[in-house]
Design a protein around this motif. Sequence first.
Motif, mmCIF file in Angstrom:
data_model
loop_
_atom_site.group_PDB
_atom_site.id
_atom_site.type_symbol
_atom_site.label_atom_id
_atom_site.label_comp_id
_atom_site.label_asym_id
_atom_site.label_seq_id
_atom_site.Cartn_x
_atom_site.Cartn_y
_atom_site.Cartn_z
ATOM 1 N N THR A 19 0.852 -1.205 0.000
ATOM 2 C CA THR A 19 0.000 0.000 0.000
ATOM 3 C C THR A 19 0.883 1.249 0.000
ATOM 4 O OG1 THR A 19 -0.105 -0.288 2.368
ATOM 5 C CG2 THR A 19 -2.022 -0.968 1.121
ATOM 6 N N ASN A 20 2.002 1.227 0.755
ATOM 7 C CA ASN A 20 2.864 2.435 0.768
ATOM 8 C C ASN A 20 3.370 2.737 -0.618
ATOM 9 O OD1 ASN A 20 2.666 3.302 3.299
ATOM 10 N ND2 ASN A 20 4.280 1.978 4.115
ATOM 11 N N LYS A 21 3.747 1.680 -1.311
ATOM 12 C CA LYS A 21 4.314 1.886 -2.655
ATOM 13 C C LYS A 21 3.326 2.697 -3.488
ATOM 14 C CE LYS A 21 5.037 -1.885 -4.800
ATOM 15 N NZ LYS A 21 5.480 -3.286 -4.872
ATOM 16 N N GLU A 22 2.021 2.334 -3.361
ATOM 17 C CA GLU A 22 1.043 3.020 -4.218
ATOM 18 C C GLU A 22 0.507 4.244 -3.481
ATOM 19 O OE1 GLU A 22 0.529 -0.683 -6.712
ATOM 20 O OE2 GLU A 22 -1.266 0.543 -6.476
ATOM 21 N N ASN A 23 1.385 5.202 -3.186
ATOM 22 C CA ASN A 23 1.062 6.457 -2.471
ATOM 23 C C ASN A 23 -0.110 6.211 -1.518
ATOM 24 O OD1 ASN A 23 -1.385 6.733 -3.827
ATOM 25 N ND2 ASN A 23 -0.684 8.390 -5.143
ATOM 26 N N ASP A 24 0.175 5.419 -0.497
ATOM 27 C CA ASP A 24 -0.841 5.021 0.466
ATOM 28 C C ASP A 24 -1.546 6.225 1.074
ATOM 29 O OD1 ASP A 24 -2.311 3.399 2.113
ATOM 30 O OD2 ASP A 24 -0.968 3.787 3.779
ATOM 31 N N ARG A 25 -0.802 7.300 1.319
ATOM 32 C CA ARG A 25 -1.430 8.452 1.989
ATOM 33 C C ARG A 25 -2.336 9.181 0.990
ATOM 34 N NH1 ARG A 25 -1.389 6.252 5.191
ATOM 35 N NH2 ARG A 25 0.256 5.422 6.489
ATOM 36 N N ARG A 26 -3.491 9.593 1.484
ATOM 37 C CA ARG A 26 -4.400 10.358 0.626
ATOM 38 C C ARG A 26 -3.801 11.759 0.531
ATOM 39 N NH1 ARG A 26 -10.361 10.122 2.275
ATOM 40 N NH2 ARG A 26 -11.349 10.451 0.294
ATOM 41 N N ASP A 27 -3.359 12.161 -0.682
ATOM 42 C CA ASP A 27 -2.753 13.502 -0.701
ATOM 43 C C ASP A 27 -3.720 14.493 -1.357
ATOM 44 O OD1 ASP A 27 -0.738 12.163 -3.344
ATOM 45 O OD2 ASP A 27 -2.770 12.951 -3.324
ATOM 46 N N GLU A 28 -3.344 15.720 -1.330
ATOM 47 C CA GLU A 28 -4.257 16.781 -1.781
ATOM 48 C C GLU A 28 -4.741 16.491 -3.201
ATOM 49 O OE1 GLU A 28 -4.692 17.854 1.485
ATOM 50 O OE2 GLU A 28 -5.737 19.063 -0.006
ATOM 51 N N ARG A 29 -3.813 16.031 -4.048
ATOM 52 C CA ARG A 29 -4.167 15.968 -5.465
ATOM 53 C C ARG A 29 -5.307 14.982 -5.695
ATOM 54 N NH1 ARG A 29 0.744 15.444 -5.405
ATOM 55 N NH2 ARG A 29 0.741 13.253 -6.006
ATOM 56 N N SER A 30 -5.144 13.742 -5.214
ATOM 57 C CA SER A 30 -6.219 12.773 -5.505
ATOM 58 C C SER A 30 -6.244 11.724 -4.410
ATOM 59 C CB SER A 30 -5.912 12.106 -6.842
ATOM 60 O OG SER A 30 -4.842 11.202 -6.624
ATOM 61 N N CYS A 31 -7.185 10.796 -4.511
ATOM 62 C CA CYS A 31 -7.236 9.762 -3.480
ATOM 63 C C CYS A 31 -7.380 8.412 -4.183
ATOM 64 C CB CYS A 31 -8.405 10.043 -2.555
ATOM 65 S SG CYS A 31 -9.963 10.160 -3.413
ATOM 66 N N ARG A 32 -7.231 7.365 -3.413
ATOM 67 C CA ARG A 32 -7.250 6.003 -3.981
ATOM 68 C C ARG A 32 -8.701 5.581 -4.149
ATOM 69 N NH1 ARG A 32 -4.682 2.984 0.737
ATOM 70 N NH2 ARG A 32 -6.173 4.413 1.762
ATOM 71 N N VAL A 33 -9.101 5.377 -5.394
ATOM 72 C CA VAL A 33 -10.505 5.045 -5.682
ATOM 73 C C VAL A 33 -10.605 3.596 -6.148
ATOM 74 C CG1 VAL A 33 -12.531 5.625 -7.058
ATOM 75 C CG2 VAL A 33 -10.981 7.458 -6.294
ATOM 76 N N ALA A 34 -11.412 2.807 -5.441
ATOM 77 C CA ALA A 34 -11.661 1.417 -5.853
ATOM 78 C C ALA A 34 -12.982 1.379 -6.595
ATOM 79 C CB ALA A 34 -11.720 0.502 -4.626
ATOM 80 N N TYR A 35 -12.983 0.685 -7.743
ATOM 81 C CA TYR A 35 -14.185 0.580 -8.589
ATOM 82 C C TYR A 35 -14.522 -0.899 -8.692
ATOM 83 C CZ TYR A 35 -17.023 1.141 -12.908
ATOM 84 O OH TYR A 35 -18.018 1.130 -13.853
ATOM 85 N N VAL A 36 -15.684 -1.263 -8.146
ATOM 86 C CA VAL A 36 -16.054 -2.683 -8.092
ATOM 87 C C VAL A 36 -16.922 -3.050 -9.285
ATOM 88 C CG1 VAL A 36 -17.161 -4.480 -6.698
ATOM 89 C CG2 VAL A 36 -15.995 -2.567 -5.559
ATOM 90 N N PHE A 37 -16.416 -3.981 -10.087
ATOM 91 C CA PHE A 37 -17.232 -4.459 -11.220
ATOM 92 C C PHE A 37 -16.614 -5.722 -11.775
ATOM 93 C CE2 PHE A 37 -15.526 -4.318 -15.560
ATOM 94 C CZ PHE A 37 -14.225 -3.953 -15.293
ATOM 95 N N ASN A 38 -17.415 -6.507 -12.487
ATOM 96 C CA ASN A 38 -16.924 -7.514 -13.436
ATOM 97 C C ASN A 38 -18.041 -7.770 -14.435
ATOM 98 O OD1 ASN A 38 -18.747 -9.381 -12.329
ATOM 99 N ND2 ASN A 38 -17.233 -10.244 -10.959
ATOM 100 N N GLU A 39 -17.737 -8.514 -15.460
ATOM 101 C CA GLU A 39 -18.717 -8.708 -16.544
ATOM 102 C C GLU A 39 -19.998 -9.363 -16.034
ATOM 103 O OE1 GLU A 39 -16.357 -6.536 -18.413
ATOM 104 O OE2 GLU A 39 -18.303 -7.113 -19.258
ATOM 105 N N GLU A 40 -19.854 -10.286 -15.100
ATOM 106 C CA GLU A 40 -21.041 -11.006 -14.583
ATOM 107 C C GLU A 40 -21.960 -10.026 -13.850
ATOM 108 O OE1 GLU A 40 -22.054 -13.800 -15.242
ATOM 109 O OE2 GLU A 40 -23.463 -14.424 -13.687
ATOM 110 N N LEU A 41 -21.371 -9.136 -13.042
ATOM 111 C CA LEU A 41 -22.176 -8.154 -12.292
ATOM 112 C C LEU A 41 -22.929 -7.247 -13.261
ATOM 113 C CD1 LEU A 41 -22.888 -6.672 -9.586
ATOM 114 C CD2 LEU A 41 -20.905 -5.209 -10.049
ATOM 115 N N ILE A 42 -22.236 -6.791 -14.301
ATOM 116 C CA ILE A 42 -22.869 -5.879 -15.271
ATOM 117 C C ILE A 42 -23.992 -6.614 -16.016
ATOM 118 C CG2 ILE A 42 -22.482 -4.424 -17.311
ATOM 119 C CD1 ILE A 42 -21.006 -3.334 -14.858
#
Length: 398
Positions: A19-42
């Motif tokens: 998580t640290n590697k992927e700029n774990d801290r939420r910084d001013e510019r942007s934040c970590r956004v998770a998008y939940v989907f797959n073809e079956e759900l759609i």
Amino acid sequence: MADDEKDEQSTFPTDETETNKENDRRDERSCRVAYVFNEELIKLSDELPKIKGRASIVHSLIRSYGLLSKMRLISPHKAKLTDILLFHSSEYIDCLQKLSDEDDDEKWMEEAETFGLTYDCPAYPGIFDTASYITGASVKAAQALSHNYADVAINWTGGWHHAKRDEAAGFCYINDIVVAILILRQKFDKVLYVDLDLHHGDGVEDAFCATSKVMTVSFHKHAPGFFPGTGSSDDCGMGKGQYYTVNVPLQDGMNDENFVSLVKRVLGTVYKSFKPQAVVCQCGADGLDGDPMASFNLSTDALVDSVQFITNWKLPLLLLGGGGYNMANTARCWTAITASVLKEKLPSDIPEHRFFPLYGPDYELTTSQGNRIDRNKDSHLQNVIAAVDNRLLHGSKS
Ligand SMILES: CC1(C)CN(C2CCCC2)C(=O)N1c1ccccc1/C=C/C(=O)NO
Ligand SMILES: [Zn+2]
């Protein structure tokens, strides 16, 4: 072991280095956004009778703007029965499963009535699988926040706010929102629920009306004969939950300026008095101008600005869909919200993609406000704000 028994821990990289590697801290510019989907759900969500194909239209627009590569994509699976039973009664779920499996045993048909599975909320074949998959996506999104894998988690197929513990209602069969909040509550002491849909979020309000750990705030149309009929500003919860239910009842013709200033004023007070550690926001888009519900005059900006106000708190945030029957406008709205959370500026021209023709004649991302007569008197809006202040001030004393 079966896929859906896999320990959730293993789904998100939890070791610090990852998580640290992927700029774990939420910084001013942007934040970590998770998008939940797959073809079956759609595919399953596309089958929902009153919003046929909407899930694909929403997902395709988000993809056509190149937003998928800026998010952490999470593939969901059907919710475990144990998660669904965190809220719903086993009697109701048994009946829903039987009717969904086309089990033509007369016994289940009789019970159907008891569980709201009637003509205006039919249990059509396969509904249990679809509702379970959608709920599994909201659970997965909540877990991404609980594991600090993301700052914001999105499931645009979720948001079914009318379903009750033992009753289907308003075309909602499993209340994925309540299940997701119960999952978040395993990690966060106080969770704030915000409902921006045109309709009152009654199923979620009912679920948490007697607890002070979840505050529900719903902004909705409240008029004689308008579904579900509840959600007056008098609703204030009960017992320990007293003052932890807030309703903002509105009339037809609500415009962006008044809606957004109400949202900011009420949520500003709620934030200060309740001090939540996580937020769930139902972003139903049936209040937009151009929706067949033909009630409010909102443009996509109203919902984008409302969600942005919540995002600025920098709390773990779960974003869910809900109503929205003008498919193109709903896709516009949820794409604009997704971009806003990512702090991505999008070109206003809809990109060429499979559903491009739906966006005519202007082929633009944002919509404009309607000009329906505004039935909301300033005095009424002031009274609603005063009632909320009174309750929250009163509540914070307790
Ligand atoms: C059947 C649909 C869901 C669709 N619809 C319109 C839109 C387009 C043509 C009819 C309704 O009024 N519906 C409803 C019918 C009965 C009870 C509730 C709803 C809607 C609930 C809702 O949106 N909650 O957020
Ligand atoms: Zn609605």
